[in-house]
Design a protein around this motif. Structure first.
Motif, short mmCIF file in Angstrom:
data_model
loop_
_atom_site.label_atom_id
_atom_site.label_comp_id
_atom_site.label_asym_id
_atom_site.label_seq_id
_atom_site.Cartn_x
_atom_site.Cartn_y
_atom_site.Cartn_z
N VAL A 96 38.36 -41.29 -26.04
CA VAL A 96 37.86 -42.35 -25.15
C VAL A 96 39.03 -43.10 -24.52
O VAL A 96 39.00 -43.44 -23.33
CB VAL A 96 36.95 -43.31 -25.94
CG1 VAL A 96 36.64 -44.57 -25.13
CG2 VAL A 96 35.66 -42.61 -26.33
N THR A 107 32.30 -41.68 -24.62
CA THR A 107 31.63 -42.52 -25.62
C THR A 107 30.34 -41.87 -26.12
O THR A 107 29.84 -42.23 -27.19
CB THR A 107 31.32 -43.90 -25.05
OG1 THR A 107 30.59 -43.75 -23.82
CG2 THR A 107 32.61 -44.68 -24.77
N TYR A 137 34.92 -48.16 -31.50
CA TYR A 137 34.81 -48.45 -30.07
C TYR A 137 35.00 -49.94 -29.80
O TYR A 137 35.69 -50.34 -28.86
CB TYR A 137 33.44 -47.99 -29.59
CG TYR A 137 33.15 -48.25 -28.13
CD1 TYR A 137 34.00 -47.77 -27.14
CD2 TYR A 137 32.02 -48.94 -27.75
CE1 TYR A 137 33.73 -48.00 -25.79
CE2 TYR A 137 31.73 -49.17 -26.41
CZ TYR A 137 32.58 -48.70 -25.44
OH TYR A 137 32.32 -48.92 -24.12
#
Length: 234
Positions: A96, A107, A137
């Motif tokens: 990512v 993602t 994330y």
């Protein structure tokens, strides 16, 4: 077919082996696609991005070797599976990072790991994968927002969301997507597990009925043989 602890452990080990192989093949294919489509084959112009990509690939291969040794030992397989899912999410975070940051299409792989977690371990695997993915994330987004890290030096910073305000929407959308995938995958995994248990129970009952019927036929045969000599004597 025996339905016992040994069978369950063997099944889990087999699923873990397939997951490890699938992950490595998928990573190799994705890195090839990143190099030739995202970087457009100009490998010399993106040394920083490729350095991160190859670091993720080499780390994943090393971890796969460790997990293979643990699978061979056959101990604490569920813990091994959960650890592998969590580390997979960290590997996806590296992808990512080099493919657009918070707004990267990569993602979606967080949801893929949640799906694999449900298939391999069940509800616990999906939850661990979802929490690990969203945690990794979120940490990446926070690091961008607080200037702890920046975009790769060989990429255009304009392609990245670098403020907290710009990252709120993609984070919420991705968090919702991963959560929905994890919940649906958990539900389906539990339904399949329940159906498999019911099928195994029905199979066991059918086999027990067959054994009882066989014993009944043997008993009837013995009774017939006993009656015949008695009737001839009388």
């Amino acid at each position: 077919m025996r339905l016992g602890v040994g069978d369950a452990r063997g099944s889990l080990a087999s699923r873990l082996l397939w997951m490890t192989g699938f992950r490595l093949v998928f990573l190799l294919l994705f890195f090839a696609a990143t190099a030739f489509f995202y970087i457009r084959g100009d490998l010399a112009s993106r040394p920083a991005s490729l350095r991160v990509a190859f670091l993720v690939l080499s780390g994943s291969c090393a971890v796969a070797g460790i997990f293979a040794a643990l699978l061979r030992a056959g101990r604490r397989l569920e813990v091994v599976a959960l650890a592998q899912l969590a580390l997979d999410q960290i590997a996806w975070t590296g992808i990512v990072y080099v493919t657009g940051g918070a707004a990267s299409g990569a993602t979606s792989f967080y949801g893929l790991s949640a799906l694999l977690g449900a298939v391999v371990v069940g509800t616990r695997g999906a939850i661990v994968a979802a929490v690990a993915g969203l945690g990794a994330y979120g940490a990446l987004c926070l690091a961008f927002a607080t200037d702890l890290i920046g975009p790769p030096s060989d990429q255009d910073a304009a392609l990245y969301a670098l403020t907290a305000r710009d990252m709120v929407y993609p984070f919420l959308v991705n968090a919702l997507g991963v959560t929905v995938v994890a919940l649906l995958a958990s539900y389906l995994a539990e339904r399949l597990r329940a159906a498999g248990g019911a099928l195994a129970e029905a199979t066991a009952r059918a086999r027990a009925a067959e054994r009882l019927a066989e014993l009944g036929r043997i008993a009837a045969g013995l009774a017939h043989e006993i009656r015949n000599p008695l009737s001839s004597i009388s």
